[in-house]
Write an enzyme that holds these catalytic residues in place. Structure first.
Site: not given
Ligand code: NDP
Length: 446
Positions: A128, A168, A211
Site C-alpha cells: 500500500k 484508493d 469494489t
Molecule cells: P474516494 O476518494 O473515491 O471516496 C472517499 C469517500 O469517503 C468520499 O466521499 C470522502 O468524502 C469520504 N471520506 C474520506 N475520508 C473521510 C473521512 N476522514 N471522514 C468522512 N468521510 C471521508 O475513495 P474510495 O471510494 O476509493 O475509497 C473509500 C474506502 O474504500 C476507503 O477506505 C478505501 O481504502 C476503500 N477501498 C477502496 C477500493 C477502491 O477500489 N477504490 C478498494 C478497496 C477498499 P470527501 O470527499 O469529503 O473526502
C-alpha cells in the site's frame, strides 16, 4: 509455549517496535485474535516464525515529494510505499492521497491487503502507499504536477512484476493517468505497472465498478446463505466516492433502496432513494460537495456532520473511511434492526463495533473479504495487460461475481473448520492467512 501466549507475545513485541501506530495495531489485533486456533493446529507455523515475519514489511519507503502550486510556491509532501509481503505474488495495493496519511495508516492498509489479496485466489502479494497530499481544492494542473513528482521517485521501486499500485481515497482515474504517463516517460516502457488505468490505455472494464459491485455481491451471498436477498431492503451507505457510488448502483439493480450517502462534511437522506445520475454528476464530473444534491432533489435533506448510522435500515454499507462506525453507532444500528453490514471501506468498524455486530447475530462482512472485488479486478487488469488483450464487461463482471462467491464460501468453510460458524471475520482471516503461510513455509526463512 501455548498458541495464545505465543500470539500475545508477538503482539506485545509489535506494540513496542511500532510505537504510536494505532491503526496498524488495530488491524494486527483483529487478525491475531482469529489465528490462535490456527497455531494450535499448525505448530510448524510457530517454529518457522510466520507471524513474526508477516507483521514486518519486507520494505518500507518514505520519500520527499516537492511540487509547485499555481502561484509558483514550493510545496512539499511526504510519499509512502510499504511493500509488505510478496510470498504469493508481486506487491499489489492502492495509493491514498489524503492529509491524514501517515506510516501507521499505510501499514494497516498494507497488512490487510496481504490477506485480502490472498482471499481473491489470484497471485498477488500485499502492499500500500500514498501521500499526505490533499487533492481537495487543487487545480487540475496542480494535481498533475504532484502526481508527476510522486511518480518520479516511486518509479524506482515498482514494476509490472514487482509492485503494481492502484487507486484508493483521493486517487481515481485522473491521478492514475498522470502517474502512468510519467512512469512511461521515465522508463520508456509500456507496461501494466498501475491498475485502474483508462480504457484507452490498458484499463479493464468493470475496474471502476469493481469494489462497490463486489461488496454487494458479497453481501448478497451472506443474505442468500440465510434465505434472504436485497429485494425491498432499505440500505444506508456512507461515503460518496468510488466505492459508495457503485455499491449504490448495484443495490438498486438488485431491488434494494439506498437512502443515504455522505462526504466528510455531511450526509444526504433521500427517502425516494439516492439518485445516481445526480450523484455521479456532482462527484465524478463536477467534483463538488454533497450540498449540491438538494438543489436537484428538494425533497432530500442534507445534514452537516456525521449521523448516517442513526437512520433505520435493513443493511448498512460503510464506504468512506476507517473507524467510521464505533460501538455506539453499532448499538444504534442493531437497535434499529439491521440484519447485515458489509464493509466497503477498509476497517470502517472499530473492534468494539465488530463485537456488537457479532454478538447480536448481524451478518457481518469484513473489509478484507467484502471489498476484495477492487483488487481482484485489478489483478484481472494485470492478466489482460500481460496477454495484450481485453475481456468484455460481461466477462469481467462474471469473473468478479465468481471471485466474490468463492471468497464467501472459503470464509464460511474456514470459520466452520476452526469452530467459528457464521463468523466471517475469523473465516476470512484464517482463509487468507493459510495460503500466505504455506507459501512462506515453502520459500524458507526469507
Ligand atoms: P474516494 O476518494 O473515491 O471516496 C472517499 C469517500 O469517503 C468520499 O466521499 C470522502 O468524502 C469520504 N471520506 C474520506 N475520508 C473521510 C473521512 N476522514 N471522514 C468522512 N468521510 C471521508 O475513495 P474510495 O471510494 O476509493 O475509497 C473509500 C474506502 O474504500 C476507503 O477506505 C478505501 O481504502 C476503500 N477501498 C477502496 C477500493 C477502491 O477500489 N477504490 C478498494 C478497496 C477498499 P470527501 O470527499 O469529503 O473526502
Amino acid at each position: 509455549m501455548q498458541a495464545k501466549q505465543y500470539v500475545e507475545k508477538v503482539y506485545e513485541d509489535l506494540l513496542k517496535r511500532n510505537e504510536g501506530q494505532v491503526e496498524f495495531h488495530q488491524a494486527a489485533k483483529e487478525v491475531f485474535n482469529s489465528l490462535i486456533s490456527v497455531f494450535e493446529k499448525h505448530p510448524e507455523y510457530v517454529e518457522n516464525g510466520i507471524l513474526e515475519r508477516i507483521v514486518e514489511p519486507e520494505r518500507q519507503l518514505m520519500f520527499r515529494v516537492p511540487w509547485t502550486d499555481d502561484k509558483g510556491n514550493v510545496q512539499v509532501n511526504r510519499g509512502f510505499r510499504v511493500q509488505f509481503n510478496s510470498a504469493i505474488g508481486p506487491y499489489k495495493g492502492g495509493l491514498r492521497f489524503h492529509p491524514s496519511v501517515n506510516l501507521s495508516i499505510i501499514k494497516f492498509l498494507g497488512f490487510e491487503q496481504i490477506f485480502k489479496n490472498s482471499l481473491t485466489g489470484l497471485p498477488i502479494g500485499g502492499g500500500k502507499g500514498g501521500s499526505d497530499f490533499d487533492p481537495k481544492g487543487k487545480s487540475d494542473r496542480e494535481i498533475m504536477r504532484f502526481c508527476q513528482s510522486f511518480m518520479t521517485e516511486l518509479s524506482k521501486y515498482i514494476g509490472q512484476d514487482m509492485d503494481v499500485p492502484a487507486g484508493d481515497i483521493g486517487v481515481g482515474g485522473r491521478e492514475i493517468g498522470y502517474m502512468y504517463g510519467q512512469y512511461k516517460r521515465l522508463k520508456t516502457s509500456y507496461e501494466g505497472v498501475l491498475t485502474g488505468k483508462g480504457l484507452t490505455y490498458g484499463g479493464s472494464l468493470v475496474r471502476t465498478e469493481a469494489t462497490g459491485y463486489g461488496l454487494v455481491y458479497f453481501v448478497d451471498e451472506m443474505l442468500k446463505g440465510k434465505g434472504k436477498n436485497f429485494e425491498g431492503k432499505t440500505v444506508v451507505v456512507s461515503g460518496a466516492g468510488n466505492v459508495a457510488i457503485y455499491a449504490i448502483e448495484k443495490v438498486h439493480q438488485l431491488g434494494g433502496k439506498v437512502i443515504t450517502c455522505s462526504d466528510s462534511n455531511g450526509y444526504i437522506y433521500d427517502e425516494n432513494g439516492i439518485n445516481l445520475d445526480t450523484l455521479k454528476k456532482i462527484k465524478e464530473v463536477e467534483r463538488k460537495r454533497l450540498t449540491e444534491y438538494v438543489k436537484y432533489h428538494p425533497q432530500a435533506k442534507y445534514t452537516e456532520g456525521k449521523g448516517v448510522w442513526s437512520i433505520p435500515c435493513d443493511i448498512a454499507l460503510p464506504c468512506a473511511t476507517q473507524n467510521e462506525i464505533n460501538e455506539e453507532d453499532a448499538k444504534t444500528l442493531v437497535k434499529n434492526g439491521v440484519i447485515a453490514v458489509g464493509e466497503g471501506a477498509n476497517m470502517p468498524s472499530t473492534l468494539e463495533a465488530i463485537d456488537v455486530f457479532l454478538n447480536n447475530k448481524v451478518l457481518f462482512g469484513p473489509a478484507k473479504a467484502a471489498n476484495a472485488g477492487g483488487v481482484a479486478v485489478s489483478a484481472l487488469e494485470m492478466s489482460q495487460n500481460s496477454m495484450r488483450y481485453s475481456w468484455t464487461f460481461e466477462e469481467v463482471d462474471a469473473k468478479l461475481k465468481n471471485i466474490m462467491k468463492n471468497i464467501y464460501e472459503n470464509s464460511v468453510k474456514a470459520a466452520k473448520k476452526y469452530g467459528f460458524e457464521d463468523n466471517y471475520v475469523v473465516g476470512a482471516n484464517i482463509a487468507g492467512f493459510i495460503k500466505v503461510a504455506e507459501a512462506m513455509m515453502a520459500q524458507g526463512i526469507v
